[in-house]
Design a protein around this motif. Structure first.
Motif, short mmCIF file in Angstrom:
data_model
loop_
_atom_site.label_atom_id
_atom_site.label_comp_id
_atom_site.label_asym_id
_atom_site.label_seq_id
_atom_site.Cartn_x
_atom_site.Cartn_y
_atom_site.Cartn_z
N PHE A 33 52.60 -48.00 -21.35
CA PHE A 33 51.59 -49.05 -21.30
C PHE A 33 51.91 -50.14 -22.33
N ARG A 34 52.25 -49.72 -23.53
CA ARG A 34 52.56 -50.67 -24.61
C ARG A 34 53.79 -51.51 -24.27
N GLN A 35 54.81 -50.87 -23.71
CA GLN A 35 56.02 -51.59 -23.34
C GLN A 35 55.75 -52.58 -22.21
N GLU A 39 56.15 -56.72 -22.13
CA GLU A 39 56.95 -57.41 -21.11
C GLU A 39 56.11 -58.43 -20.34
N ILE A 40 54.92 -58.04 -19.92
CA ILE A 40 54.09 -58.94 -19.13
C ILE A 40 53.59 -60.11 -19.96
N SER A 41 53.41 -59.88 -21.25
CA SER A 41 52.95 -60.97 -22.12
C SER A 41 54.00 -62.07 -22.23
N ASP A 90 52.54 -59.50 -29.75
CA ASP A 90 53.90 -59.03 -30.01
C ASP A 90 54.88 -59.58 -29.00
N GLY A 91 54.50 -59.56 -27.74
CA GLY A 91 55.39 -60.05 -26.70
C GLY A 91 55.60 -61.55 -26.77
N ASP A 207 42.32 -49.05 -26.42
CA ASP A 207 42.46 -47.60 -26.46
C ASP A 207 43.75 -47.15 -25.79
N ARG A 208 44.08 -47.77 -24.67
CA ARG A 208 45.28 -47.36 -23.94
C ARG A 208 46.55 -47.79 -24.69
#
Length: 213
Positions: A33-35, A39-41, A90-91, A207-208
């Motif tokens: 989810f974090r990755q 990427e989507i950001s 971050d992204g 949370d995710r």
């Protein structure tokens, strides 16, 4: 669904939509989810910065001199609406590493659904910078509107809002409060439920992302 404000832009790029689907799945792990969010950001940031002002500078290539395009004006200001905004931040920073960074700390009162401020630290000179506020979810719109209220009070005049998912209620609330602020998102979902969560949504993004539930 009634017509949405002209300030809303939905990024329908196939990679954005594919990654968003993976993020929506309840069995997607925290790490994945974090990755995916990172990427989507970057893909969303590409869209929201498409009209940055440009100028030219004289450079020398291995072949000859030329007037080459470069970004003009002061560096971008990226404002993360804590805590979930940090995943988008971050992204975007990987794409625009020279950007200045600020943070707005807001949490939602679960009874009233109203935002409560607990932190505010932003770069200087917001009046001369494009300011992009980032938060994965535009749900009720209350926190987002409050954050942009604070940014404008701090001097920001060119503000944009970047989110992963939006609900019609939040989009309308933002357009009413800040009709000058474009909203860029990967999807406009159906509605909010009785707890103020986006449906079908993807659950609580913070949370995710952080694995706190």
């Amino acid at each position: 669904m009634t017509e949405m404000p002209a300030t809303l832009r939905i990024v329908e790029h196939p990679l954005v939509q594919h990654k968003l689907t993976l993020m929506r799945e309840k069995d997607t792990s925290t790490a994945v989810f974090r990755q995916l969010l990172r990427e989507i950001s970057q893909l969303l940031a590409y869209e929201i910065t498409a009209d940055l002002p440009m100028t030219t500078k004289r450079i020398e290539t291995p072949i000859q001199q030329m007037d080459a395009p470069v970004l003009a004006g002061k560096k971008l200001a990226l404002i993360s609406i804590l805590r979930a905004g940090n995943g988008l931040l971050d992204g975007v920073l990987e794409l625009v590493p020279s950007a200045r960074v600020g943070f707005v700390g807001l949490y939602r009162d679960e009874e009233t659904l109203e935002p409560v401020e607990y932190y505010f630290k932003v770069p200087e000179g917001l009046a001369d910078r494009m300011t992009i506020a980032v938060d994965p979810m535009l749900a009720t719109g209350n926190s987002s509107v409050a954050a942009i209220d604070m940014l404008k009070k701090a001097g920001a005049t060119n503000v944009r809002f970047l989110c992963l998912l939006a609900a019609p209620e939040g989009v309308r609330r933002m357009a009413e409060a800040h009709p000058d602020v474009p909203v860029v998102t990967a999807a406009l979902d159906e509605r909010l439920n009785e707890k103020g969560y986006i449906v079908p949504g993807l659950g609580d993004a913070g949370d995710r992302m952080f694995g706190t539930k």
